[in-house]
Scaffold this motif. Structure first.
Motif, PDB file in Angstrom:
ATOM      1  N   GLU A  37      47.949  -9.889  27.368  1.00 35.43           N
ATOM      2  CA  GLU A  37      46.865  -9.039  27.852  1.00 35.43           C
ATOM      3  C   GLU A  37      46.070  -9.689  28.971  1.00 35.43           C
ATOM      4  O   GLU A  37      45.717  -9.036  29.953  1.00 35.43           O
ATOM      5  N   TYR A  38      45.772 -10.975  28.853  1.00 32.06           N
ATOM      6  CA  TYR A  38      44.975 -11.649  29.879  1.00 32.06           C
ATOM      7  C   TYR A  38      45.808 -11.891  31.135  1.00 32.06           C
ATOM      8  O   TYR A  38      45.364 -11.649  32.258  1.00 32.06           O
ATOM      9  N   TYR A  39      47.044 -12.368  30.961  1.00 34.25           N
ATOM     10  CA  TYR A  39      47.883 -12.672  32.101  1.00 34.25           C
ATOM     11  C   TYR A  39      48.629 -11.455  32.636  1.00 34.25           C
ATOM     12  O   TYR A  39      48.980 -11.402  33.802  1.00 34.25           O
ATOM     13  N   GLY A  40      48.926 -10.491  31.793  1.00 35.30           N
ATOM     14  CA  GLY A  40      49.449  -9.218  32.263  1.00 35.30           C
ATOM     15  C   GLY A  40      50.920  -9.196  32.634  1.00 35.30           C
ATOM     16  O   GLY A  40      51.369  -8.284  33.339  1.00 35.30           O
ATOM     17  N   PHE A  41      51.710 -10.171  32.180  1.00 32.57           N
ATOM     18  CA  PHE A  41      53.154 -10.150  32.450  1.00 32.57           C
ATOM     19  C   PHE A  41      53.838  -9.448  31.295  1.00 32.57           C
ATOM     20  O   PHE A  41      53.798  -9.910  30.173  1.00 32.57           O
ATOM     21  N   ARG A  42      54.460  -8.320  31.558  1.00 31.39           N
ATOM     22  CA  ARG A  42      54.982  -7.482  30.489  1.00 31.39           C
ATOM     23  C   ARG A  42      56.184  -8.125  29.793  1.00 31.39           C
ATOM     24  O   ARG A  42      57.008  -8.780  30.438  1.00 31.39           O
ATOM     25  N   PRO A  43      56.295  -7.913  28.477  1.00 33.36           N
ATOM     26  CA  PRO A  43      57.424  -8.491  27.736  1.00 33.36           C
ATOM     27  C   PRO A  43      58.782  -8.118  28.321  1.00 33.36           C
ATOM     28  O   PRO A  43      59.711  -8.933  28.334  1.00 33.36           O
ATOM     29  N   GLY A  44      58.911  -6.890  28.815  1.00 33.49           N
ATOM     30  CA  GLY A  44      60.184  -6.481  29.400  1.00 33.49           C
ATOM     31  C   GLY A  44      60.557  -7.296  30.615  1.00 33.49           C
ATOM     32  O   GLY A  44      61.737  -7.612  30.839  1.00 33.49           O
ATOM     33  N   HIS A  45      59.579  -7.674  31.410  1.00 34.94           N
ATOM     34  CA  HIS A  45      59.840  -8.511  32.577  1.00 34.94           C
ATOM     35  C   HIS A  45      60.163  -9.943  32.163  1.00 34.94           C
ATOM     36  O   HIS A  45      60.985 -10.608  32.799  1.00 34.94           O
ATOM     37  N   LEU A  46      59.531 -10.402  31.091  1.00 36.61           N
ATOM     38  CA  LEU A  46      59.816 -11.751  30.598  1.00 36.61           C
ATOM     39  C   LEU A  46      61.270 -11.862  30.139  1.00 36.61           C
ATOM     40  O   LEU A  46      61.873 -12.932  30.220  1.00 36.61           O
ATOM     41  N   ALA A  47      61.849 -10.765  29.678  1.00 32.23           N
ATOM     42  CA  ALA A  47      63.224 -10.771  29.169  1.00 32.23           C
ATOM     43  C   ALA A  47      64.264 -10.782  30.291  1.00 32.23           C
ATOM     44  O   ALA A  47      65.447 -11.015  30.032  1.00 32.23           O
ATOM     45  N   ARG A  48      63.839 -10.527  31.522  1.00 31.07           N
ATOM     46  CA  ARG A  48      64.782 -10.535  32.639  1.00 31.07           C
ATOM     47  C   ARG A  48      65.145 -11.971  33.016  1.00 31.07           C
ATOM     48  O   ARG A  48      64.271 -12.797  33.248  1.00 31.07           O
ATOM     49  N   TRP A  49      66.432 -12.228  33.115  1.00 31.27           N
ATOM     50  CA  TRP A  49      66.884 -13.559  33.520  1.00 31.27           C
ATOM     51  C   TRP A  49      67.043 -13.598  35.032  1.00 31.27           C
ATOM     52  O   TRP A  49      67.720 -12.771  35.625  1.00 31.27           O
ATOM     53  N   HIS A  50      66.390 -14.567  35.644  1.00 32.79           N
ATOM     54  CA  HIS A  50      66.526 -14.788  37.083  1.00 32.79           C
ATOM     55  C   HIS A  50      67.121 -16.174  37.303  1.00 32.79           C
ATOM     56  O   HIS A  50      66.663 -17.155  36.705  1.00 32.79           O
ATOM     57  N   PRO A  51      68.140 -16.285  38.145  1.00 34.28           N
ATOM     58  CA  PRO A  51      68.778 -17.594  38.356  1.00 34.28           C
ATOM     59  C   PRO A  51      67.963 -18.532  39.221  1.00 34.28           C
ATOM     60  O   PRO A  51      68.174 -19.743  39.188  1.00 34.28           O
ATOM     61  N   GLY A  52      67.018 -18.009  40.005  1.00 35.23           N
ATOM     62  CA  GLY A  52      66.258 -18.844  40.920  1.00 35.23           C
ATOM     63  C   GLY A  52      66.979 -18.992  42.244  1.00 35.23           C
ATOM     64  O   GLY A  52      68.110 -18.525  42.427  1.00 35.23           O
TER      65      GLY A  52
END
Length: 288
Positions: free
Chosen positions: A45-60
């Motif tokens: 809630e404070y940081y606002g990064f949605r769980p669905g976005h956290l589940a996305r894997w990015h290789p960098g």
């Protein structure tokens, strides 16, 4: 540019998704039931990064994927000759200033000596002399009551270096802080022993720079932030026993010692993660 075939990157993405879902499923279940958790919900809630976005894997940066229509559809990716990768030049053009700010902030924080004498008193200063009907976490009672909480603040020196905590101090508590951090001077004050600037904000900056930061590093930052948040609230003036979190009585010598011990452990765990985050920033702004 390292190239990963779908057979190579898909298991990495699946493992990342499973790890993220394990970390976020309690929050999502509570949200579905309309329940609030004043400790665990904070990171969402404070940081606002949605769980669905956290589940996305990015290789960098520096990694190309074969056969990845998923990544090709996401912002900041480019596909050429069948390979999909982060479009670093475009990303750097749009977000380079933010990356440089974050990199400088993290490097300055990392280079300072860690200090552990704050004892989590920022949370106490946020409710110092507050009206009895205005408690920040209304579902949690003050462990020592209002008068007892005020007495703890008055018996201690407050040395909060983190602006985003200091700005929530009550008017009566502002003048008690030995430091006067501002948003403009944030890079001059952050230090690696701080639960917020040294630990929780690693997650803040990692997701702020997504998708430029590798997914596994974002999750590592999330886990550090969660541990810091737990200690933050266990040492706070709130009674967290009802949440299954034993309070740390920082108003006692034993409580201070326990808080510092745990704070040091979090700071030590955060240090290599911060180094990786600095390196990730370098990869995003390095000349091509």
């Amino acid at each position: 540019m390292d190239v990963l075939t779908r057979a190579e990157w898909e298991p990495l993405a699946a493992a990342h998704r499973a790890r993220a879902e394990a970390a976020t499923s309690p929050h999502l279940a509570r949200r579905a039931r309309g329940e609030k958790h004043p400790v665990e919900d904070f990171l969402f809630e404070y940081y606002g990064f949605r769980p669905g976005h956290l589940a996305r894997w990015h290789p960098g940066p520096g990694v190309a994927l074969t056969d990845s229509p998923e990544h090709a559809a996401w912002s900041s990716y480019v596909t050429s000759a069948g390979l999909t990768s982060l479009d670093v030049p475009s990303y750097a053009e749009k977000r380079g200033a933010t990356v440089r700010f974050v990199r400088d902030l993290l490097a300055r924080t990392h280079g300072r000596e860690a200090r552990f004498g704050c004892f989590g008193l920022h949370e106490w200063a946020m409710v110092y002399r507050i009206p009895r009907d205005e408690v920040r976490h209304g579902s949690l009672p003050l462990r020592l009551g209002h008068a007892g909480t005020d007495a703890v603040v008055e018996a201690h020196d407050i040395r909060c270096s983190h602006f985003d905590a200091y700005r929530f101090f009550t008017p009566a508590a502002v003048g008690r802080n030995e430091i006067r951090p501002t948003r403009e001077t944030v890079r001059d004050h952050e230090q690696p022993g701080c639960l917020h600037g040294g630990a929780m904000d690693l997650y803040r900056w990692a997701f702020k720079l997504a998708p430029g930061i590798p997914g596994d590093l974002v999750l590592d930052c999330f886990e550090i932030a969660r541990e810091a948040r737990l200690l933050d609230m266990m040492s706070s003036p709130y009674d967290t026993e009802s949440l299954g979190l034993p309070n740390i009585a920082i108003e006692t010598p034993q409580g201070k010692a326990e808080h510092v011990h745990r704070q040091r452990a979090i700071s030590e765990a955060a240090a290599p993660v911060r180094e990786r985050l600095i390196a990730a920033c370098d990869a995003l702004i390095a000349p091509t």
